[in-house]
Design an enzyme around this catalytic site. Sequence first.
Site, PDB file in Angstrom:
ATOM      1  N   LYS A 184      32.617  49.617  44.064  1.00 59.71           N
ATOM      2  CA  LYS A 184      33.532  50.636  44.594  1.00 59.71           C
ATOM      3  C   LYS A 184      32.924  51.336  45.810  1.00 59.71           C
ATOM      4  O   LYS A 184      33.632  51.655  46.772  1.00 59.71           O
ATOM      5  CB  LYS A 184      33.881  51.662  43.514  1.00 59.71           C
ATOM      6  CG  LYS A 184      34.760  51.128  42.402  1.00 59.71           C
ATOM      7  CD  LYS A 184      36.071  50.534  42.896  1.00 59.71           C
ATOM      8  CE  LYS A 184      37.055  51.568  43.403  1.00 59.71           C
ATOM      9  NZ  LYS A 184      38.392  50.958  43.697  1.00 59.71           N
ATOM     10  N   ASP A 215      45.689  36.755  45.951  1.00 61.53           N
ATOM     11  CA  ASP A 215      44.437  37.125  45.305  1.00 61.53           C
ATOM     12  C   ASP A 215      43.455  37.466  46.420  1.00 61.53           C
ATOM     13  O   ASP A 215      43.090  36.588  47.227  1.00 61.53           O
ATOM     14  CB  ASP A 215      43.917  35.960  44.458  1.00 61.53           C
ATOM     15  CG  ASP A 215      42.698  36.309  43.627  1.00 61.53           C
ATOM     16  OD1 ASP A 215      41.904  37.165  44.076  1.00 61.53           O
ATOM     17  OD2 ASP A 215      42.518  35.724  42.544  1.00 61.53           O
ATOM     18  N   GLY A 258      47.398  44.996  45.379  1.00 60.37           N
ATOM     19  CA  GLY A 258      47.507  45.487  44.007  1.00 60.37           C
ATOM     20  C   GLY A 258      48.705  46.390  43.798  1.00 60.37           C
ATOM     21  O   GLY A 258      48.653  47.330  43.002  1.00 60.37           O
ATOM     22  N   ARG A 311      51.791  47.359  40.321  1.00 59.94           N
ATOM     23  CA  ARG A 311      51.775  48.369  39.250  1.00 59.94           C
ATOM     24  C   ARG A 311      50.886  49.541  39.667  1.00 59.94           C
ATOM     25  O   ARG A 311      50.229  49.515  40.692  1.00 59.94           O
ATOM     26  CB  ARG A 311      51.256  47.767  37.943  1.00 59.94           C
ATOM     27  CG  ARG A 311      49.818  47.263  38.026  1.00 59.94           C
ATOM     28  CD  ARG A 311      49.355  46.651  36.712  1.00 59.94           C
ATOM     29  NE  ARG A 311      50.125  45.456  36.396  1.00 59.94           N
ATOM     30  CZ  ARG A 311      49.792  44.221  36.801  1.00 59.94           C
ATOM     31  NH1 ARG A 311      48.694  44.036  37.527  1.00 59.94           N
ATOM     32  NH2 ARG A 311      50.520  43.190  36.494  1.00 59.94           N
ATOM     33  N   GLY A 312      50.883  50.582  38.855  1.00 61.48           N
ATOM     34  CA  GLY A 312      49.922  51.672  38.990  1.00 61.48           C
ATOM     35  C   GLY A 312      49.980  52.419  40.311  1.00 61.48           C
ATOM     36  O   GLY A 312      51.045  52.689  40.862  1.00 61.48           O
ATOM     37  N   ILE A 313      48.807  52.767  40.815  1.00 61.86           N
ATOM     38  CA  ILE A 313      48.700  53.563  42.032  1.00 61.86           C
ATOM     39  C   ILE A 313      49.301  52.830  43.228  1.00 61.86           C
ATOM     40  O   ILE A 313      50.003  53.425  44.053  1.00 61.86           O
ATOM     41  CB  ILE A 313      47.227  53.935  42.294  1.00 61.86           C
ATOM     42  CG1 ILE A 313      46.734  54.918  41.222  1.00 61.86           C
ATOM     43  CG2 ILE A 313      47.051  54.535  43.683  1.00 61.86           C
ATOM     44  CD1 ILE A 313      45.237  55.148  41.238  1.00 61.86           C
ATOM     45  N   LYS A 369      48.563  39.624  42.546  1.00 60.91           N
ATOM     46  CA  LYS A 369      48.477  38.329  41.871  1.00 60.91           C
ATOM     47  C   LYS A 369      49.631  38.058  40.908  1.00 60.91           C
ATOM     48  O   LYS A 369      50.004  36.905  40.704  1.00 60.91           O
ATOM     49  CB  LYS A 369      47.170  38.241  41.081  1.00 60.91           C
ATOM     50  CG  LYS A 369      45.924  38.180  41.930  1.00 60.91           C
ATOM     51  CD  LYS A 369      44.718  37.781  41.094  1.00 60.91           C
ATOM     52  CE  LYS A 369      44.496  38.695  39.903  1.00 60.91           C
ATOM     53  NZ  LYS A 369      43.335  38.287  39.092  1.00 60.91           N
ATOM     54  N   TYR A 428      29.684  48.282  38.813  1.00 59.50           N
ATOM     55  CA  TYR A 428      30.991  48.812  39.220  1.00 59.50           C
ATOM     56  C   TYR A 428      30.838  49.811  40.361  1.00 59.50           C
ATOM     57  O   TYR A 428      31.591  49.776  41.343  1.00 59.50           O
ATOM     58  CB  TYR A 428      31.694  49.461  38.037  1.00 59.50           C
ATOM     59  CG  TYR A 428      33.018  50.099  38.406  1.00 59.50           C
ATOM     60  CD1 TYR A 428      34.084  49.321  38.849  1.00 59.50           C
ATOM     61  CD2 TYR A 428      33.194  51.483  38.319  1.00 59.50           C
ATOM     62  CE1 TYR A 428      35.302  49.903  39.203  1.00 59.50           C
ATOM     63  CE2 TYR A 428      34.406  52.075  38.663  1.00 59.50           C
ATOM     64  CZ  TYR A 428      35.453  51.275  39.106  1.00 59.50           C
ATOM     65  OH  TYR A 428      36.647  51.863  39.452  1.00 59.50           O
TER      66      TYR A 428
END
Length: 272
Positions: free
Chosen positions: A167, A69, A12, A15-17, A37, A163
């Site tokens: 997690k 993925d 992942g 982007r982001g973290i 992905k 969720y």
Amino acid sequence: MSLQGKTLFITGASRGIGLAIALRAARDGANVVVAAKTELPDPRLPGTIHAAVEEINQVGGRGLACACDVRFAEQVQAAVEKCVTAFGGIDVLVNNASAIHLSGTLETPMKRYDLMHDVNARGAFLCSQACLPFLLLSSNPHILNISPPLHMESRWFAPHLAYTMAKYGMSLCVLGMAAEFEDQGVAVNALWPRTVIATAAVQNLLGGDEVVRRSRKPSIMADAAYLVLNRDSRECTGNFFVDEEVLRAAGVNEFDHYSVTPGSDLIPDFFL
């Protein structure tokens, strides 16, 4: 303290973290695999694996784009093999890829339930399993899961059971693998933010601009992750770190520059 020459496999990371952690390592001259992905630009989401690699290379690292993925074992295995062929091994795995759908039991479609468990819990287990043969050959191997501390209280489960289960599955991997591989010197830890972090998920799913304005930048997670990944793997395992606590322990006392809007009233993360 440096990650120069180390090879990081980050899920992942387009982007982001995930991207923030990649760029922090790249500034040391690390090799970074962007396993995600997004190959083509999407108007709804910033970043692609190729754009991330360009950024990594620009700041001094060596990036490698791997379309992957984490739900599919063959894609994960192919990405790991591509990484090892390019860089000769793996020193760090960051399980950052995540899926989120905040809903009660009656409002959770099973398609979303399956997605969250496949990406979060199963994805972290699968990527760890695929990377461990190479991590075991590293001089300072680390697995870092971007997942919350384990608190077995109903208040963390009731609002969004599916969720939380997904997690917490990532965090259970930390609990189990840290003990399983302790004697072999592989550090397995979790890292979670004290506050909401400004990511695409927050922008698109969890409150939009108003919540983003009261969030911190992904760079705080990147700086905390950097400190954890530089620790001796034989002396730092089985921990559920919180970004701000990691930084305070390292002598950081000023956090306003991490805020999207300095001086704003920050929103605490809902797992803390």
